[in-house]
Design a protein around this motif. Structure first.
Motif, PDB file in Angstrom:
ATOM      1  N   ALA A   2      44.348  34.283  49.256  1.00 12.17           N
ATOM      2  CA  ALA A   2      43.278  33.483  48.657  1.00 12.17           C
ATOM      3  C   ALA A   2      43.389  32.022  49.092  1.00 12.17           C
ATOM      4  O   ALA A   2      42.376  31.369  49.392  1.00 12.17           O
ATOM      5  CB  ALA A   2      43.339  33.582  47.133  1.00 12.17           C
ATOM      6  N   VAL A   3      44.609  31.510  49.158  1.00 11.58           N
ATOM      7  CA  VAL A   3      44.823  30.127  49.605  1.00 11.58           C
ATOM      8  C   VAL A   3      44.444  29.983  51.079  1.00 11.58           C
ATOM      9  O   VAL A   3      43.834  28.979  51.485  1.00 11.58           O
ATOM     10  CB  VAL A   3      46.290  29.697  49.365  1.00 11.58           C
ATOM     11  N   ALA A   4      44.776  30.988  51.892  1.00 12.13           N
ATOM     12  CA  ALA A   4      44.407  30.955  53.307  1.00 12.13           C
ATOM     13  C   ALA A   4      42.887  30.950  53.469  1.00 12.13           C
ATOM     14  O   ALA A   4      42.343  30.229  54.321  1.00 12.13           O
ATOM     15  CB  ALA A   4      45.010  32.163  54.033  1.00 12.13           C
ATOM     16  N   MET A   5      42.199  31.726  52.654  1.00 16.83           N
ATOM     17  CA  MET A   5      40.735  31.727  52.680  1.00 16.83           C
ATOM     18  C   MET A   5      40.190  30.372  52.245  1.00 16.83           C
ATOM     19  O   MET A   5      39.240  29.843  52.839  1.00 16.83           O
ATOM     20  CB  MET A   5      40.200  32.831  51.768  1.00 16.83           C
ATOM     21  N   ALA A   6      40.797  29.813  51.204  1.00 16.69           N
ATOM     22  CA  ALA A   6      40.347  28.513  50.705  1.00 16.69           C
ATOM     23  C   ALA A   6      40.554  27.420  51.752  1.00 16.69           C
ATOM     24  O   ALA A   6      39.735  26.499  51.868  1.00 16.69           O
ATOM     25  CB  ALA A   6      41.096  28.174  49.415  1.00 16.69           C
ATOM     26  N   ILE A  12      34.868  37.030  45.703  1.00 13.87           N
ATOM     27  CA  ILE A  12      34.541  37.807  44.494  1.00 13.87           C
ATOM     28  C   ILE A  12      35.354  39.098  44.493  1.00 13.87           C
ATOM     29  O   ILE A  12      35.975  39.456  43.481  1.00 13.87           O
ATOM     30  CB  ILE A  12      33.029  38.101  44.428  1.00 13.87           C
ATOM     31  N   ARG A  13      35.359  39.805  45.627  1.00 11.73           N
ATOM     32  CA  ARG A  13      36.156  41.034  45.727  1.00 11.73           C
ATOM     33  C   ARG A  13      37.639  40.750  45.527  1.00 11.73           C
ATOM     34  O   ARG A  13      38.355  41.510  44.863  1.00 11.73           O
ATOM     35  CB  ARG A  13      35.941  41.681  47.101  1.00 11.73           C
ATOM     36  N   HIS A  14      38.083  39.628  46.100  1.00  8.39           N
ATOM     37  CA  HIS A  14      39.489  39.244  45.993  1.00  8.39           C
ATOM     38  C   HIS A  14      39.859  38.980  44.532  1.00  8.39           C
ATOM     39  O   HIS A  14      40.899  39.450  44.040  1.00  8.39           O
ATOM     40  CB  HIS A  14      39.727  37.997  46.844  1.00  8.39           C
ATOM     41  N   HIS A  15      39.009  38.240  43.846  1.00  5.79           N
ATOM     42  CA  HIS A  15      39.247  37.943  42.428  1.00  5.79           C
ATOM     43  C   HIS A  15      39.230  39.216  41.584  1.00  5.79           C
ATOM     44  O   HIS A  15      40.041  39.364  40.659  1.00  5.79           O
ATOM     45  CB  HIS A  15      38.179  36.972  41.915  1.00  5.79           C
ATOM     46  N   GLU A  16      38.307  40.101  41.881  1.00  8.45           N
ATOM     47  CA  GLU A  16      38.243  41.354  41.117  1.00  8.45           C
ATOM     48  C   GLU A  16      39.547  42.138  41.247  1.00  8.45           C
ATOM     49  O   GLU A  16      40.028  42.735  40.283  1.00  8.45           O
ATOM     50  CB  GLU A  16      37.047  42.189  41.597  1.00  8.45           C
ATOM     51  N   GLN A  57      39.709  33.611  36.616  1.00 11.08           N
ATOM     52  CA  GLN A  57      39.038  34.218  37.767  1.00 11.08           C
ATOM     53  C   GLN A  57      37.762  34.952  37.368  1.00 11.08           C
ATOM     54  O   GLN A  57      36.824  35.038  38.165  1.00 11.08           O
ATOM     55  CB  GLN A  57      40.010  35.125  38.529  1.00 11.08           C
ATOM     56  N   SER A  58      37.701  35.440  36.150  1.00  8.04           N
ATOM     57  CA  SER A  58      36.435  36.018  35.662  1.00  8.04           C
ATOM     58  C   SER A  58      35.370  34.932  35.600  1.00  8.04           C
ATOM     59  O   SER A  58      34.210  35.151  35.978  1.00  8.04           O
ATOM     60  CB  SER A  58      36.630  36.647  34.283  1.00  8.04           C
ATOM     61  N   SER A  59      35.762  33.753  35.142  1.00  5.38           N
ATOM     62  CA  SER A  59      34.825  32.628  35.079  1.00  5.38           C
ATOM     63  C   SER A  59      34.381  32.213  36.477  1.00  5.38           C
ATOM     64  O   SER A  59      33.197  31.917  36.710  1.00  5.38           O
ATOM     65  CB  SER A  59      35.497  31.452  34.367  1.00  5.38           C
ATOM     66  N   GLU A  60      35.312  32.213  37.427  1.00  7.03           N
ATOM     67  CA  GLU A  60      34.963  31.835  38.795  1.00  7.03           C
ATOM     68  C   GLU A  60      34.034  32.853  39.438  1.00  7.03           C
ATOM     69  O   GLU A  60      33.140  32.486  40.223  1.00  7.03           O
ATOM     70  CB  GLU A  60      36.231  31.652  39.623  1.00  7.03           C
ATOM     71  N   ILE A  61      34.220  34.122  39.110  1.00  4.47           N
ATOM     72  CA  ILE A  61      33.312  35.150  39.637  1.00  4.47           C
ATOM     73  C   ILE A  61      31.888  34.895  39.145  1.00  4.47           C
ATOM     74  O   ILE A  61      30.916  35.006  39.910  1.00  4.47           O
ATOM     75  CB  ILE A  61      33.783  36.563  39.222  1.00  4.47           C
ATOM     76  N   THR A  62      31.759  34.540  37.876  1.00  3.56           N
ATOM     77  CA  THR A  62      30.430  34.229  37.324  1.00  3.56           C
ATOM     78  C   THR A  62      29.795  33.073  38.093  1.00  3.56           C
ATOM     79  O   THR A  62      28.609  33.122  38.464  1.00  3.56           O
ATOM     80  CB  THR A  62      30.541  33.849  35.834  1.00  3.56           C
ATOM     81  N   GLY A  63      30.586  32.039  38.384  1.00  2.00           N
ATOM     82  CA  GLY A  63      30.073  30.899  39.148  1.00  2.00           C
ATOM     83  C   GLY A  63      29.697  31.276  40.563  1.00  2.00           C
ATOM     84  O   GLY A  63      28.676  30.807  41.095  1.00  2.00           O
ATOM     85  N   MET A  64      30.485  32.133  41.206  1.00  5.27           N
ATOM     86  CA  MET A  64      30.183  32.546  42.581  1.00  5.27           C
ATOM     87  C   MET A  64      28.939  33.429  42.628  1.00  5.27           C
ATOM     88  O   MET A  64      28.132  33.316  43.567  1.00  5.27           O
ATOM     89  CB  MET A  64      31.397  33.278  43.182  1.00  5.27           C
ATOM     90  N   ASP A  65      28.757  34.272  41.629  1.00  3.88           N
ATOM     91  CA  ASP A  65      27.529  35.058  41.555  1.00  3.88           C
ATOM     92  C   ASP A  65      26.293  34.152  41.483  1.00  3.88           C
ATOM     93  O   ASP A  65      25.253  34.405  42.118  1.00  3.88           O
ATOM     94  CB  ASP A  65      27.561  35.992  40.325  1.00  3.88           C
ATOM     95  N   GLU A  66      26.427  33.089  40.724  1.00  2.00           N
ATOM     96  CA  GLU A  66      25.305  32.145  40.596  1.00  2.00           C
ATOM     97  C   GLU A  66      25.031  31.450  41.923  1.00  2.00           C
ATOM     98  O   GLU A  66      23.870  31.239  42.301  1.00  2.00           O
ATOM     99  CB  GLU A  66      25.622  31.113  39.511  1.00  2.00           C
ATOM    100  N   MET A  67      26.081  31.102  42.666  1.00  3.57           N
ATOM    101  CA  MET A  67      25.910  30.475  43.972  1.00  3.57           C
ATOM    102  C   MET A  67      25.191  31.410  44.941  1.00  3.57           C
ATOM    103  O   MET A  67      24.455  30.963  45.838  1.00  3.57           O
ATOM    104  CB  MET A  67      27.248  30.055  44.552  1.00  3.57           C
TER     105      MET A  67
END
Length: 222
Positions: A81-85, A176-180, A209-219
């Motif tokens: 995840a850090v490498a992706m970031a 999103i998949r990674h967080h799931e 990470q559930s909260s971040e998934i919600t934000g990424m879905d919105e993006m």
């Protein structure tokens, strides 16, 4: 008269000595339950319970195999995840994506250090890092399937080749998949772990990470 007074004095002295002996005996009896250090018998028992053997038993029982598995699996998961970031800083177009990537790195880098510290304290293997950021992970299923949410080398190679809007979309979908996957791993630790700090971290991962998934879905406009 003088002889009578002398007899009387001797009688009083003997009586006093007898009384003193009785008092001393009583005191000796009441102190017999004290330890040499001055603790009562109850205190001494409590100290022996909390002695080295009790501490060793508590340390041995403070974690289980699930805790070790969680730490060994979450370290490479976080590293990816850090490498992706890290890719987002130079490839993302959206400031929201860049901010999210920075937030992910800020949260997960310290957790990697914490997880590594636990494994060292437990005399368990810390997963080796791949300098490419796309590691062959301990936790890989030899049948070909990896831990939940992990990107393949092809996925990571594809992400590295993107930029702009295309990168933003692919990054969000992959993260999103990674967080799931991380949430699934964290829920297992939360339900089956024994080490308190690891279970607390797992609960935090599920929430954040559930909260971040919600934000990424919105993006992504979902």
């Amino acid at each position: 008269m003088a002889p009578r007074r002398s007899v009387l004095r001797r009688t009083v002295a003997l009586a006093s000595a007898a009384t003193a002996a009785v008092v001393l005996a009583a005191c000796g009896s009441s102190d017999s339950s004290s330890s040499p250090s001055g603790h009562t018998g109850h205190d001494a028992g409590a100290m022996s319970t909390a002695g080295p053997s009790g501490t060793a038993s508590a340390a041995q029982g403070s974690r289980n195999a699930q805790d070790v598995s969680f730490a060994q699996g979450m370290i490479p998961h976080h590293r990816q995840a850090v490498a992706m970031a890290d890719l987002a800083s130079s490839r993302a177009k959206s400031q929201q994506v860049k901010d999210l990537a920075a937030k992910i790195k800020q949260a997960q880098d310290p957790e990697i250090n914490t997880l590594s510290g636990w494994l060292k304290a437990w005399d368990a293997k810390v997963p080796d890092a791949d300098t490419s950021g796309m590691e062959s992970m301990p936790g890989m299923d030899h049948s070909g399937s990896s831990m939940p949410g992990m990107m393949s080398n092809d996925d990571m190679g594809k992400l590295k080749g993107l930029s702009g809007d295309a990168f933003d979309k692919a990054f969000l979908q992959m993260m999103i998949r990674h967080h799931e996957g991380a949430i699934a791993m964290a829920k297992t630790e939360r339900d089956k772990g024994a080490y308190g700090p690891a279970m607390t971290m797992a609960k935090s991962i599920v929430t954040s990470q559930s909260s971040e998934i919600t934000g990424m879905d919105e993006m992504l406009g979902k």
